[in-house]
Design a protein around this motif. Structure first.
Motif, PDB file in Angstrom:
ATOM      1  N   ASP A 134      -9.135   0.911  -7.768  1.00 25.58           N
ATOM      2  CA  ASP A 134     -10.545  -0.317  -7.627  1.00 25.58           C
ATOM      3  C   ASP A 134     -10.116  -1.605  -8.327  1.00 25.58           C
ATOM      4  O   ASP A 134      -9.157  -1.497  -9.363  1.00 25.58           O
ATOM      5  CB  ASP A 134     -11.583   0.390  -8.251  1.00 25.58           C
ATOM      6  N   ASP A 135     -10.708  -2.518  -7.812  1.00 21.46           N
ATOM      7  CA  ASP A 135     -10.618  -3.831  -8.196  1.00 21.46           C
ATOM      8  C   ASP A 135     -11.271  -3.712  -9.667  1.00 21.46           C
ATOM      9  O   ASP A 135     -12.177  -3.037 -10.097  1.00 21.46           O
ATOM     10  CB  ASP A 135     -11.404  -4.818  -7.596  1.00 21.46           C
TER      11      ASP A 135
ATOM     12  N   GLN B  86      -6.282  -6.421  -8.558  1.00 22.77           N
ATOM     13  CA  GLN B  86      -6.181  -5.741  -7.487  1.00 22.77           C
ATOM     14  C   GLN B  86      -5.387  -4.652  -7.348  1.00 22.77           C
ATOM     15  O   GLN B  86      -4.338  -4.831  -8.006  1.00 22.77           O
ATOM     16  CB  GLN B  86      -6.221  -6.447  -6.252  1.00 22.77           C
ATOM     17  N   SER B  87      -5.459  -3.622  -6.553  1.00 23.64           N
ATOM     18  CA  SER B  87      -4.347  -2.278  -6.605  1.00 23.64           C
ATOM     19  C   SER B  87      -3.041  -3.113  -6.009  1.00 23.64           C
ATOM     20  O   SER B  87      -2.957  -3.763  -5.360  1.00 23.64           O
ATOM     21  CB  SER B  87      -4.869  -1.355  -5.606  1.00 23.64           C
TER      22      SER B  87
ATOM     23  N   PRO C 264       0.659  -1.242  -0.108  1.00 26.04           N
ATOM     24  CA  PRO C 264      -0.043  -0.180   0.147  1.00 26.04           C
ATOM     25  C   PRO C 264       0.830   1.303  -0.119  1.00 26.04           C
ATOM     26  O   PRO C 264       0.422   2.276  -0.589  1.00 26.04           O
ATOM     27  CB  PRO C 264      -0.809   0.094   1.316  1.00 26.04           C
TER      28      PRO C 264
ATOM     29  N   SER D   3     -14.193   0.080  -4.222  1.00 27.66           N
ATOM     30  CA  SER D   3     -13.168  -1.127  -3.697  1.00 27.66           C
ATOM     31  C   SER D   3     -12.070  -0.875  -3.156  1.00 27.66           C
ATOM     32  O   SER D   3     -11.288  -1.404  -2.547  1.00 27.66           O
ATOM     33  CB  SER D   3     -13.185  -2.240  -4.692  1.00 27.66           C
ATOM     34  N   SER D   4     -11.702   0.509  -3.491  1.00 28.29           N
ATOM     35  CA  SER D   4     -10.328   1.057  -3.066  1.00 28.29           C
ATOM     36  C   SER D   4     -10.541   2.497  -3.037  1.00 28.29           C
ATOM     37  O   SER D   4     -11.247   3.392  -3.485  1.00 28.29           O
ATOM     38  CB  SER D   4      -9.090   0.794  -4.347  1.00 28.29           C
TER      39      SER D   4
ATOM     40  N   LEU E 158      -7.708   4.511  -2.944  1.00 25.53           N
ATOM     41  CA  LEU E 158      -6.278   4.962  -3.231  1.00 25.53           C
ATOM     42  C   LEU E 158      -6.522   6.192  -4.368  1.00 25.53           C
ATOM     43  O   LEU E 158      -5.714   7.291  -4.171  1.00 25.53           O
ATOM     44  CB  LEU E 158      -5.342   3.988  -3.990  1.00 25.53           C
TER      45      LEU E 158
ATOM     46  N   ARG F 204      -9.795   3.407 -11.000  1.00 24.34           N
ATOM     47  CA  ARG F 204      -8.640   2.509 -11.287  1.00 24.34           C
ATOM     48  C   ARG F 204      -7.697   3.171 -12.352  1.00 24.34           C
ATOM     49  O   ARG F 204      -8.538   3.744 -13.201  1.00 24.34           O
ATOM     50  CB  ARG F 204      -9.049   1.283 -11.589  1.00 24.34           C
TER      51      ARG F 204
END
Ligand code: MD3
Ligand code: FE
Length: 197
Positions: free
Chosen positions: A132-133, A153-154, A13, A178-179, A181, A187
């Motif tokens: 995101d996934d 995934q990230s 991460p 889903s994330s 980030l 994404r």
């Protein structure tokens, strides 16, 4: 699958945050733009930019690689060192000439396609996922026939070489939220490529 290698969580991460910071610093100089399909000029759902000597672009005239951003007219920023290091570590090929940057906001997708605009076909393509996934789909060298699905995934890294280099592939959808980030959500996918031998 033959020719496909997957490194789950290749970036921690903290490393994902560092890589994203380098990517967004470059994006300040080469902003995301929305390509259109050749011929019918239908807008992509994905936004794109590039880093490195050559960038992949799509407009009404066609798909091609070029040295400058289609909107600003400026040269693409350099490929971040962390990505050159990744390529060095896992790709047995001269340095990448292009890092295509794809931004998927909610609802964006990429239909099944082959990457055939590069004359360099022996070098692999390397993909890094951030945010995101995504539901990734890969098949064979023809549009018909079975495909396999994989959730990316990230921090995941995928490499496509050998017989997988010309495999049909695409992104069916992302999983919004889903994330956390990416600022604004979504994404970012980075693909490292050689373009010409
Ligand atoms: C398999 N990008 O930019 S990355 C693309 O997640 C592209 O944005 C998707 O397809 C994305 O062209 C998928 C995985 C990928 C990239 C290039 C490939 C798979 C590939 C080239 C050949 C075979
Ligand atoms: Fe592709």
């Amino acid at each position: 699958m033959p020719g496909v290698s997957l490194w789950r969580a290749r970036y921690s991460p903290q490393e994902q945050r560092g890589l994203l910071d380098a990517v967004l610093a470059n994006i300040a100089h080469a902003p995301f733009y929305r390509p259109v399909m050749p011929g019918n000029a239908k807008p992509f759902s994905v936004e794109e930019s590039n880093f490195g000597p050559l960038g992949w672009v799509s407009d009404q005239a066609g798909y091609r690689y070029q040295a400058t951003h289609p909107v600003t007219g400026k040269a693409w920023p350099a490929i971040p060192q962390a990505l050159l290091d990744l390529w060095d570590a896992i790709a047995d090929a001269p340095p990448p000439q292009c890092c295509l940057v794809n931004l998927y906001r909610e609802g964006a997708r990429m239909g099944l396609h082959q990457d055939k605009d590069e004359t360099a076909r022996t070098a692999p393509v390397l993909s890094v996922s951030l945010g995101d996934d995504a539901i990734f789909r890969i098949g064979g060298e023809t549009r018909r026939g079975p495909t396999k699905r994989l959730t990316l995934q990230s921090g995941d890294v995928l490499m496509f070489g050998g017989v997988a280099r010309l495999a049909y592939h695409g992104i069916d959808r992302i999983k919004p939220g889903s994330s956390t980030l990416i600022p604004g959500g979504g994404r970012i996918n980075l693909t490292l490529r050689r373009v010409k031998d």
